[in-house]
Design a protein around this motif. Structure first.
Motif, PDB file in Angstrom:
ATOM      1  N   VAL B 152       1.147  -1.207  -0.059  1.00  0.00           N
ATOM      2  CA  VAL B 152       0.066   0.038  -0.312  1.00  0.00           C
ATOM      3  C   VAL B 152       0.878   1.081   0.147  1.00  0.00           C
ATOM      4  N   GLN B 153       1.920   1.158   0.710  1.00  0.00           N
ATOM      5  CA  GLN B 153       2.937   2.746   1.064  1.00  0.00           C
ATOM      6  C   GLN B 153       3.811   2.449  -0.380  1.00  0.00           C
ATOM      7  N   PHE B 195      -7.714   4.938  -3.144  1.00  0.00           N
ATOM      8  CA  PHE B 195      -8.125   4.213  -2.300  1.00  0.00           C
ATOM      9  C   PHE B 195      -9.272   3.377  -3.174  1.00  0.00           C
ATOM     10  N   CYS B 198      -5.835   0.922  -3.153  1.00  0.00           N
ATOM     11  CA  CYS B 198      -5.109   0.514  -2.114  1.00  0.00           C
ATOM     12  C   CYS B 198      -6.150  -0.902  -0.576  1.00  0.00           C
ATOM     13  N   TYR B 199      -7.371  -0.122  -1.324  1.00  0.00           N
ATOM     14  CA  TYR B 199      -8.054  -0.970   0.318  1.00  0.00           C
ATOM     15  C   TYR B 199      -8.127  -2.242  -0.191  1.00  0.00           C
ATOM     16  N   SER B 202      -4.870  -3.428   2.029  1.00  0.00           N
ATOM     17  CA  SER B 202      -5.430  -3.448   3.106  1.00  0.00           C
ATOM     18  C   SER B 202      -5.912  -4.424   3.470  1.00  0.00           C
ATOM     19  N   GLN B 206      -4.692  -7.670   6.605  1.00  0.00           N
ATOM     20  CA  GLN B 206      -5.715  -7.217   7.714  1.00  0.00           C
ATOM     21  C   GLN B 206      -5.800  -8.985   7.847  1.00  0.00           C
TER      22      GLN B 206
END
Lengths: 221, 216
Positions: B152-153, B195, B198-199, B202, B206
């Motif tokens: 993501v970074q 978004f 990336c989401y 993420s 998780q």
């Protein structure tokens, strides 16, 4: 080939830029951690709606680039009537950014507090306010202190981007110098070195503060 | 002034998103390869190599990505190498990614008990065998979630390539804004596209973290 002497006349400019970067970092660290603490508490204890709103804020910020957030605030918000100076927009973007990251970090700390401690504190007659600040928040901060402080350093490094909306920070100084004497590589090399020193210095300061603030616990354990 | 419909804006932004994705993939794959090399150097047990790796990580974690981009872009052209914005961005982001991945993987390998290295040596396994047969299979499980999280970074980092003039999503956004003067709408669209990229990463990170934490 390298010529650093051309940079000497611009020492003041570089130091001023450094001052702006340090100031932005200081304000956003203090404000960002405050926002993070409030939002983490809201996300941990709040109702369903509060949790959803804070969760969306955190995810939205964490999954978009800082530069886009900055452009949205600086260029986008005036379009709906909210005019900000470059400095205000830069600081606001940094606050919002660090606020989101620290919310997530602090929340992890809050979640790590054993339930029994809260119950014990209640039995001992502590008020909810005392319980939150002394029993939950304090140990939570100790646990997440390393993660939180490295995030502050990341935000400091990320602040280089605010030069793009003409905030006169360290990177802005480098841009200005290289546009005047065309010594771009030297200017950026020196400024990169200054950022590196600042990052190392920040880590030392954070470690020193951490040792002081959490000292009693270390010796007790 | 040319009129742009919302669809025109979105279409142009999505076309530019291809370059964001291409740059992200290049930087991530390149960064992972360099990161593997650095990790191997760190594990080799030679202190000179370990110092080099530590200095490298410190350097790229302690300076802004923007400075790294500028230094590659202006530094290489000063050496007489004519470098495109794309190449400069790819090189700088690869270095940046490799430094962070090396540090992430260091943490993952260090969580494994040291006794495993010693046991492997007693059983007569070579360094390479120990690494590929014993350590890596376990470390990969631990490393997967933070590695995907870091991607993501990388995607967000590619936005800075716009500053040295590489036309990806953010640069396309500023260009369209210059043509239409609708910054609110355009940067909101740009943010939403990031978004959308990336989401899912993420979320995957998780999910994996929960899964492997549960397994242990």
């Amino acid at each position: 080939m390298l010529n650093f002497s051309d940079l000497l006349p611009y020492t003041d400019l570089l130091l001023q830029g450094l001052g702006v970067t340090v100031l932005l970092t200081l304000y956003s660290t203090l404000g960002g951690v405050a926002i993070g603490t409030a939002c983490a508490a809201g996300r941990h204890y709040g109702g369903k709606k509060t949790r959803w709103v804070i969760g969306s804020y955190v995810e939205l910020i964490r999954n978009t680039p800082f530069i886009v957030q900055l452009f949205f605030i600086f260029f986008g918000l005036p379009a709906i009537g909210l005019k900000l100076t470059a400095w205000e927009a830069g600081l606001l973007a940094m606050l919002i950014n660090l606020g989101a990251y620290s919310t997530e970090i602090i929340r992890a700390g809050l979640a790590a507090t054993p339930k029994g401690q809260v119950e014990a504190a209640r039995v001992l007659g502590l008020s909810s306010r005392q319980i939150f600040f002394r029993v939950i928040l304090n140990p939570a901060f100790e646990k997440i202190y390393p993660a939180l402080t490295s995030q502050c350093i990341i935000v400091m490094l990320g602040s280089a981007v605010v030069s793009q909306i003409s905030v006169m920070d360290l990177t802005y100084a480098a841009n200005l110098i290289q546009s005047r004497n065309f010594r771009s590589f030297e200017a950026y090399l020196v400024v990169a070195g200054m950022y590196l020193l600042l990052a190392i210095l920040m880590r030392q300061v954070f470690e020193w503060v951490g040792r002081r603030v959490f000292r009693h616990r270390r010796t007790a354990a | 002034m040319i009129d742009f419909s919302n669809w025109d804006l979105l279409r142009n932004l999505l076309l530019a998103t291809r370059w964001t994705i291409a740059l992200s993939l290049t930087a991530f794959v390149g960064g992972a390869l360099v990161g593997l090399l650095l990790t191997a150097m760190r594990l080799s047990g030679r202190s000179a190599l370990q110092y080099v790796v530590r200095g490298y990580v410190e350097l790229f974690q302690g300076t802004p990505l923007l400075m790294q981009l500028f230094l590659v872009f202006f530094g290489l052209s000063m050496l007489g190498i004519d470098i495109s914005a794309w190449a400069a961005a790819a090189i700088a982001l690869t270095c940046f990614t490799s430094a962070f991945l090396t540090e992430i993987w260091r943490g993952c390998i260090d969580t494994l008990p040291k006794g495993q290295w010693e046991a492997s040596r007693c059983l007569g396994l070579s360094f390479t065998q120990t690494l590929t047969r014993v350590i890596l299979p376990q470390a990969v499980r631990v490393a997967l979630a933070p590695t995907i999280g870091f991607s993501v970074q990388v995607v967000k980092g590619t936005a800075l390539a716009s500053i040295i003039g590489f036309v990806e999503l953010t640069k396309a956004g500023t260009m369209l804004n210059n043509a239409t003067f609708e910054p609110f709408k355009i940067f909101a669209m740009v943010a939403l596209i990031y978004f959308a990229l990336c989401y899912p990463l993420s979320l995957a990170s998780q999910k994996l973290e929960k899964k492997f934490n549960g397994a242990r």
